[in-house]
Structures are given as C-alpha cells and as structure tokens.
Design a protein around this motif. Structure first.
Motif, PDB file in Angstrom:
ATOM      1  N   LYS A 357     -10.034   5.558 -13.802  1.00 52.46           N
ATOM      2  CA  LYS A 357      -8.779   6.209 -13.411  1.00 52.46           C
ATOM      3  C   LYS A 357      -7.727   5.144 -13.116  1.00 52.46           C
ATOM      4  O   LYS A 357      -8.036   4.103 -12.539  1.00 52.46           O
ATOM      5  CB  LYS A 357      -9.001   7.081 -12.169  1.00 52.46           C
ATOM      6  N   LEU A 358      -6.481   5.430 -13.487  1.00 48.49           N
ATOM      7  CA  LEU A 358      -5.370   4.544 -13.172  1.00 48.49           C
ATOM      8  C   LEU A 358      -4.689   5.073 -11.917  1.00 48.49           C
ATOM      9  O   LEU A 358      -4.147   6.179 -11.907  1.00 48.49           O
ATOM     10  CB  LEU A 358      -4.386   4.494 -14.347  1.00 48.49           C
ATOM     11  N   ILE A 359      -4.728   4.274 -10.850  1.00 52.74           N
ATOM     12  CA  ILE A 359      -4.233   4.704  -9.547  1.00 52.74           C
ATOM     13  C   ILE A 359      -3.066   3.822  -9.114  1.00 52.74           C
ATOM     14  O   ILE A 359      -3.121   2.595  -9.241  1.00 52.74           O
ATOM     15  CB  ILE A 359      -5.354   4.633  -8.485  1.00 52.74           C
ATOM     16  N   THR A 360      -2.006   4.441  -8.606  1.00 54.69           N
ATOM     17  CA  THR A 360      -0.886   3.714  -8.006  1.00 54.69           C
ATOM     18  C   THR A 360      -1.031   3.744  -6.490  1.00 54.69           C
ATOM     19  O   THR A 360      -1.219   4.802  -5.902  1.00 54.69           O
ATOM     20  CB  THR A 360       0.461   4.337  -8.399  1.00 54.69           C
ATOM     21  N   SER A 361      -0.956   2.568  -5.872  1.00 55.34           N
ATOM     22  CA  SER A 361      -1.102   2.494  -4.414  1.00 55.34           C
ATOM     23  C   SER A 361      -0.119   1.487  -3.839  1.00 55.34           C
ATOM     24  O   SER A 361       0.455   0.661  -4.560  1.00 55.34           O
ATOM     25  CB  SER A 361      -2.537   2.099  -4.043  1.00 55.34           C
ATOM     26  N   LEU A 362       0.076   1.562  -2.541  1.00 50.88           N
ATOM     27  CA  LEU A 362       0.974   0.665  -1.818  1.00 50.88           C
ATOM     28  C   LEU A 362       0.185  -0.081  -0.752  1.00 50.88           C
ATOM     29  O   LEU A 362      -0.651   0.509  -0.072  1.00 50.88           O
ATOM     30  CB  LEU A 362       2.105   1.455  -1.154  1.00 50.88           C
ATOM     31  N   SER A 363       0.449  -1.388  -0.605  1.00 52.74           N
ATOM     32  CA  SER A 363      -0.233  -2.147   0.449  1.00 52.74           C
ATOM     33  C   SER A 363       0.706  -3.205   1.012  1.00 52.74           C
ATOM     34  O   SER A 363       1.567  -3.741   0.303  1.00 52.74           O
ATOM     35  CB  SER A 363      -1.508  -2.806  -0.086  1.00 52.74           C
ATOM     36  N   PHE A 364       0.525  -3.516   2.293  1.00 49.77           N
ATOM     37  CA  PHE A 364       1.350  -4.498   2.977  1.00 49.77           C
ATOM     38  C   PHE A 364       0.639  -5.852   3.031  1.00 49.77           C
ATOM     39  O   PHE A 364      -0.586  -5.918   3.150  1.00 49.77           O
ATOM     40  CB  PHE A 364       1.644  -4.043   4.406  1.00 49.77           C
ATOM     41  N   HIS A 365       1.447  -6.915   2.988  1.00 43.91           N
ATOM     42  CA  HIS A 365       0.940  -8.270   3.148  1.00 43.91           C
ATOM     43  C   HIS A 365       1.897  -9.036   4.057  1.00 43.91           C
ATOM     44  O   HIS A 365       3.124  -8.998   3.852  1.00 43.91           O
ATOM     45  CB  HIS A 365       0.826  -8.979   1.799  1.00 43.91           C
ATOM     46  N   ALA A 366       1.354  -9.736   5.042  1.00 47.46           N
ATOM     47  CA  ALA A 366       2.179 -10.491   5.982  1.00 47.46           C
ATOM     48  C   ALA A 366       2.764 -11.726   5.306  1.00 47.46           C
ATOM     49  O   ALA A 366       2.073 -12.426   4.550  1.00 47.46           O
ATOM     50  CB  ALA A 366       1.356 -10.900   7.191  1.00 47.46           C
ATOM     51  N   LEU A 367       4.040 -11.986   5.576  1.00 46.89           N
ATOM     52  CA  LEU A 367       4.688 -13.200   5.083  1.00 46.89           C
ATOM     53  C   LEU A 367       4.279 -14.371   5.970  1.00 46.89           C
ATOM     54  O   LEU A 367       4.424 -14.309   7.195  1.00 46.89           O
ATOM     55  CB  LEU A 367       6.210 -13.040   5.097  1.00 46.89           C
ATOM     56  N   LEU A 368       3.793 -15.432   5.346  1.00 47.58           N
ATOM     57  CA  LEU A 368       3.421 -16.631   6.096  1.00 47.58           C
ATOM     58  C   LEU A 368       4.571 -17.635   6.117  1.00 47.58           C
ATOM     59  O   LEU A 368       4.995 -18.090   7.172  1.00 47.58           O
ATOM     60  CB  LEU A 368       2.164 -17.256   5.490  1.00 47.58           C
ATOM     61  N   GLY A 481      -5.023   4.513   7.223  1.00 49.55           N
ATOM     62  CA  GLY A 481      -4.648   5.920   7.199  1.00 49.55           C
ATOM     63  C   GLY A 481      -4.270   6.294   5.782  1.00 49.55           C
ATOM     64  O   GLY A 481      -3.141   6.039   5.347  1.00 49.55           O
ATOM     65  N   CYS A 482      -5.191   6.838   5.015  1.00 52.03           N
ATOM     66  CA  CYS A 482      -4.950   7.129   3.602  1.00 52.03           C
ATOM     67  C   CYS A 482      -4.141   8.408   3.461  1.00 52.03           C
ATOM     68  O   CYS A 482      -4.605   9.492   3.829  1.00 52.03           O
ATOM     69  CB  CYS A 482      -6.277   7.252   2.860  1.00 52.03           C
ATOM     70  N   CYS A 483      -2.932   8.273   2.961  1.00 51.52           N
ATOM     71  CA  CYS A 483      -2.047   9.435   2.856  1.00 51.52           C
ATOM     72  C   CYS A 483      -1.070   9.230   1.709  1.00 51.52           C
ATOM     73  O   CYS A 483      -0.794   8.105   1.292  1.00 51.52           O
ATOM     74  CB  CYS A 483      -1.283   9.655   4.158  1.00 51.52           C
ATOM     75  N   SER A 484      -0.521  10.333   1.212  1.00 50.85           N
ATOM     76  CA  SER A 484       0.498  10.278   0.161  1.00 50.85           C
ATOM     77  C   SER A 484       1.827   9.892   0.775  1.00 50.85           C
ATOM     78  O   SER A 484       2.179  10.339   1.863  1.00 50.85           O
ATOM     79  CB  SER A 484       0.608  11.636  -0.538  1.00 50.85           C
ATOM     80  N   SER A 497       2.123  10.755  -6.777  1.00 47.63           N
ATOM     81  CA  SER A 497       0.735  10.583  -6.362  1.00 47.63           C
ATOM     82  C   SER A 497       0.485   9.253  -5.669  1.00 47.63           C
ATOM     83  O   SER A 497      -0.645   8.925  -5.335  1.00 47.63           O
ATOM     84  CB  SER A 497      -0.192  10.691  -7.584  1.00 47.63           C
ATOM     85  N   THR A 498       1.513   8.441  -5.463  1.00 45.71           N
ATOM     86  CA  THR A 498       1.344   7.147  -4.837  1.00 45.71           C
ATOM     87  C   THR A 498       0.770   7.301  -3.429  1.00 45.71           C
ATOM     88  O   THR A 498       1.226   8.128  -2.643  1.00 45.71           O
ATOM     89  CB  THR A 498       2.684   6.394  -4.752  1.00 45.71           C
ATOM     90  N   ARG A 499      -0.246   6.473  -3.124  1.00 43.82           N
ATOM     91  CA  ARG A 499      -0.916   6.560  -1.837  1.00 43.82           C
ATOM     92  C   ARG A 499      -0.788   5.243  -1.087  1.00 43.82           C
ATOM     93  O   ARG A 499      -0.734   4.166  -1.682  1.00 43.82           O
ATOM     94  CB  ARG A 499      -2.400   6.862  -2.049  1.00 43.82           C
ATOM     95  N   GLY A 500      -0.723   5.345   0.236  1.00 40.91           N
ATOM     96  CA  GLY A 500      -0.787   4.182   1.103  1.00 40.91           C
ATOM     97  C   GLY A 500      -2.034   4.277   1.962  1.00 40.91           C
ATOM     98  O   GLY A 500      -2.357   5.357   2.459  1.00 40.91           O
ATOM     99  N   CYS A 501      -2.742   3.176   2.135  1.00 37.57           N
ATOM    100  CA  CYS A 501      -4.010   3.213   2.876  1.00 37.57           C
ATOM    101  C   CYS A 501      -4.012   2.274   4.077  1.00 37.57           C
ATOM    102  O   CYS A 501      -4.404   2.673   5.175  1.00 37.57           O
ATOM    103  CB  CYS A 501      -5.174   2.861   1.953  1.00 37.57           C
ATOM    104  N   CYS A 502      -3.613   1.016   3.883  1.00 38.63           N
ATOM    105  CA  CYS A 502      -3.617   0.024   4.963  1.00 38.63           C
ATOM    106  C   CYS A 502      -2.173  -0.275   5.356  1.00 38.63           C
ATOM    107  O   CYS A 502      -1.362  -0.649   4.503  1.00 38.63           O
ATOM    108  CB  CYS A 502      -4.345  -1.236   4.519  1.00 38.63           C
ATOM    109  N   HIS A 503      -1.872  -0.139   6.626  1.00 35.54           N
ATOM    110  CA  HIS A 503      -0.490  -0.186   7.102  1.00 35.54           C
ATOM    111  C   HIS A 503      -0.287  -1.322   8.098  1.00 35.54           C
ATOM    112  O   HIS A 503      -1.247  -1.950   8.571  1.00 35.54           O
ATOM    113  CB  HIS A 503      -0.123   1.153   7.751  1.00 35.54           C
ATOM    114  N   VAL A 504       0.977  -1.587   8.440  1.00 34.61           N
ATOM    115  CA  VAL A 504       1.326  -2.583   9.451  1.00 34.61           C
ATOM    116  C   VAL A 504       2.313  -1.959  10.432  1.00 34.61           C
ATOM    117  O   VAL A 504       3.130  -1.124  10.062  1.00 34.61           O
ATOM    118  CB  VAL A 504       1.934  -3.863   8.824  1.00 34.61           C
TER     119      VAL A 504
END
Length: 527
Positions: A357-368, A481-484, A497-504
C-alpha cells in the motif's frame, strides 16, 4: 438441614442488602466474596456489572509508601483488574514496582510500568488532578522532590474486552521485528474477537530506539477505527498474562516497544454493552515559512543531514541559507524559537505477504542546527524528494487547540454521565445511560506550567467536561496519537487520507466510555 442454613445468617439477606454490603468492600475482599458461592457471585456481578477505571497519584517522598498509597486507593473499592498501567518517577525501581503491583493484582493481570518526564493524576490526599513535571538534572535548582517522586497507578475492569501486552522485539545487532509485532497483534485480536484489528492499543517506546517508522507502519496496518496512542520515547517494563518474564535488555534481544492491546471478546456476556475509545489531539506548534523539498539526504548516528530547494525554485540551499529564510519570516517576533520540520512522506507499506500500500503520512523532526553545508535534524526517516515545512513552538496555538479539544469532549459528553459507584448510578436512575469511564493523557515534556505560565492547563479539557472521572497520564519525549489531519492542516496539495502519528509539543487524550446494550423490545428505560 441445608435449606435451614440457607435461610439463616448472610444467606437469608435480600440481594439488595447483600449488594449494599459487598459494594463497600475493598477489591481484595470483594474478589474473595465473589468466590464464596453462586448466589454471592451473582450479587457481586450485579454490583460490578459495568466497566470501571480506578486511578491514583501519590507524591510521597518514600517510594515504598507511595506504592502502598496508590495500590490501597485503587483497590479500596470493588474492581476485578483486567489491566494496569503505572507511570513512575526516577525515585522508583521499575522492576520493584512491577513486582509489587503484579503480586497485588494477580498473575492474570497484564501490567506496564513506565518512566519519563512527569506524571498526571488524581492525588490520593487531596483528590485533585495534578500535573507534575520532573526538573532537568542539569538545572542548578533541581530538588529531590521535583526530580524523583511521584507515581500514578491505573487499573481497569473492562468486561467485553480482553487485554494483554505484546512486545516489539529486536534481536541483538539486528533490526526490530516490525512485521512480527504487527502479526502478533493481529493474531491476538483474531483469537479473541475473530477480527484482526483490536479496538485500541496504548504503545510505549524505548528512548534508545527510533520507532516513528514502526508507528506509521502499525497505523497503516490498522483501520482508522483502532485508537493508537502512547509514549514514543521512555523507559518501561511489562508483564503479560501469566508471564513474569521480560526480554527488555537481555543479551539475546531487547524490546523497542510494548503495546497494551484491547480486543473485543467474541462471546462476551449478553447485555454488557460496548466499551469505546475517543481520541483527541491538542497541537502546540505553528507553521512558518514556505515548503521545501529535500535534495541531498545523508544519515548518521540517528541524525539526518540535508540540503533542500524552496518550493517552486531551482536553487539548492544549504542549512544556513534555509535558516536565514525562516528567521527572516519570523522577523524577530519570537525570541529563542524552538524549531521543528514536519515532513510529508509517501511510503510503500506491506506486512507479510500482503499487497503493498502507498501511504501518505506526516512526521516531525527536531532541528539541531544548520551550517554552510547541511541542515541537521533528529531522526533518520527523511528521504530525497520529501517535502517539509518549519514549525515553531507556540503557547497561543496550544491554548486555542486545547479549547477545540474541550469542545470535542463536550460533544462526547452529551448524553453521558459519570458516577463513582454502581450504587450512585442506580440511585440516580442512570444505569442505562452512556458513561465516561476515565481517560489517559500523553503530554509533551516541553508543555506544562513553564509553557503556559500556569499549571494544569493540559488536563483542564478533560477535568472540565468529566469532573471526578479517573484521569492518568505522563509528560513524555514523543507523543503518539494516530489520527487523520484536517484539510486546513494538510494544505491544498495533501490527500484527505494523510495521517499523523508522532507529534511534538502536543497532548494526546484517550477517553474510554461505555455504551450500554440496547434494551430488549418492550422494555421501558429508566431515567
């Protein structure tokens, strides 16, 4: 002679009087009473006929006394423990807490004991909800009380559901066994309900492992109806049903995460109704500047180095150039901004022999940091071609988002009630109405009183809507928190259908509530 004995003493009591007596017993005595005979078990089943959560927080500086206090409080009323979650401070031995609580609750109760940056719960002495964050060890003003003490215990009785712990195992020097983890969850759920997807799961990740990709793959393997929440980076021990062992930290393998699985029973007792999960998310960051597209991506030691193009332009920018553009956008409006990027990723996911399956998701990364070569970021899941946008921590956004969460919970509260005991519900004529059992919170360790300027802001949406309901949680280093994502959050180019799972800088809420079974035809509902 036998019938004569039945008509004397306790056996001659009416069931209403008997229920009044056993309903006042602590949990251990109540469980013993349920084993005396069939008539006593029937009465006990009537007293504890609906689901229940019990939770308590102790800030006693003695770890031993604090453990006793939360156990005594949680077990002070009738409850059959189906699961237990413990959040503890640095002053507690996780192994000691697991052994003590596991012994009190019995071998059939799965238990997870976790530790992170703070606790949230109902104080055993004041009966008030408190948010307690540990001070950073590097700070000069750290105190023993603020740094080490505090423990929250939550025990749940969830008839109609089966609960157990399933680990994400990684062999020594090898990758995490993600497919096996997902298949274990599916097989457990199928064995209980006949359905491969559980109602919900609470996930605890190990701080030394990056489980963002694991959470995204787990989310893609589960339907949107499965609630997935938890702590991305902490420390934990666990005990599954009938299993005192724990592979965490062994020489052969280690555990990168553990999930507490809630699966619906296929052959549950008729008339008990249904336990449901409601999730809400309070954001704490705001976007700034244009979108960028990653051009050259390198990874090393769980960090990413990249260059990027500004959307719609051809020039390849180094880290310093990108940051200069962002700081120009801020125009000195924000002093000492804490910056993150949110990456939009399209990835192929498959589990076992299933179709990809091709899934679109969003994730955060801290700027160093950024220099004349690269932009340096935390994590390693970014790839060439990914789009990203900058975000900064924003208390105003968090307050506005918290108000939206409160409104969401308020709409859930319509038609629901919370009463602390079976007798109170029955007396009020509410035994046939929907009921909020309690809730769990996973808040970013950057939030709290220092972020908002006043205490208990994060817990207020729950407390205001469900006063007196059990609430437990923790301050953690990564909120799951996995949510649309809404169309406003996604932007016009994103898919619905974009989902976010790991948040900041967020707080994730999980509310458990009970929908009673429909009354038989011709029955008049009370209340």
């Amino acid at each position: 002679m036998g019938s004569g004995r039945d008509r004397s003493g306790m056996a001659s009591m009416s069931e209403d009087l008997m229920a009044n007596i056993v309903g006042r017993l602590p949990a251990v005595s109540f469980a013993a009473a349920a084993c005396v005979c069939k008539s006593w078990r029937r009465v006990c089943s009537q007293v504890l006929s609906r689901p229940k959560l019990a939770s308590a927080l102790s800030l006693n500086p003695s770890a031993h006394i604090a453990l006793q206090e939360v156990v005594d409080k949680v077990l002070s009323e009738p409850i059959f423990p189906h699961f237990a979650i413990v959040h503890a401070g640095q002053g507690f031995s996780l192994a000691g807490a697991l052994q003590y609580i596991g012994r009190k609750l019995g071998a059939q109760t799965p238990v997870i004991v976790s530790r992170d940056a703070g606790v949230i719960g109902i104080d055993v002495t004041t009966n008030e909800v408190k948010e307690v964050e540990w001070e950073d060890d590097s700070e000069d003003n750290v105190t023993e009380i603020n740094r080490k003490h505090g423990i929250v215990l939550t025990v749940g009785f969830v008839p109609g559901l089966k609960v157990d712990c399933i680990p994400l195992v990684r062999l020594a020097e090898g990758p995490a066994m993600v497919d096996k983890f997902i298949m274990d969850i599916r097989e457990y759920s199928t064995s209980i309900s006949g359905c491969a997807s559980p109602v919900g799961l609470i996930l605890f990740g190990d701080g030394s492992a990056d489980i963002k990709c694991v959470v995204e793959k787990l989310d893609s393997a589960m339907p949107v109806e499965t609630a997935i929440v938890g702590d991305e980076r902490g420390e934990f021990l666990y005990r599954s049903v009938n299993d005192w062992g724990n592979v965490h930290g062994s020489q052969e393998c280690c555990t990168d995460a553990v999930a507490l699985i809630f699966a619906k029973e296929r052959n549950s007792t008729p008339g008990i109704g249904e336990i449901r999960f409601h999730m809400a998310l309070s954001d704490g960051v705001s976007k700034i500047g244009p979108r960028y597209k990653a051009v050259s991506v390198r990874t090393r030691d769980n960090h990413t180095w990249l260059t990027a193009r500004r959307e719609g332009r051809e020039e390849v920018l180094d880290g310093e150039s990108i940051l200069n553009q962002i700081y120009d956008e801020m125009d000195d409006r924000i002093e000492y901004p804490e910056l993150y990027i949110r990456v939009s990723k399209r990835r192929k996911h498959t589990t076992g022999a299933e179709k990809t399956k091709l899934i679109t998701s969003l994730s955060f990364h801290a700027l160093l940091r950024g220099d004349e070569e690269y932009l340096y970021l935390d994590g390693t899941s970014i790839k060439t071609g990914d789009y990203f946008q900058f975000y900064y921590t924003d208390p105003a956004t968090a307050l506005a988002s918290g108000n939206k969460v409160s409104a969401s919970l308020r709409s859930l509260n319509l038609g629901c009630n919370f009463k602390s005991s079976y007798q109170a519900r029955a007396a009020a004529g509410n035994a046939d109405k929907a009921e909020v059992l309690g809730g769990f919170m996973f808040a970013c360790c950057g939030r709290g009183a220092s972020f908002f300027g006043r205490p208990n802001v994060d817990c207020s949406p729950f407390v205001e809507n469900f006063p007196g309901a059990p609430l437990a949680g923790m301050f953690c280093g990564g909120e799951i928190g996995c949510c649309s994502m809404s169309s406003e959050e996604q932007g016009s180019r994103r898919e619905s259908s974009t989902r976010g799972c790991c948040h900041v800088y967020s707080t994730v809420y999980l509310v458990m509530w009970h929908a009673p079974a429909p009354a038989p035809a011709g029955t008049t509902l009370r209340g």
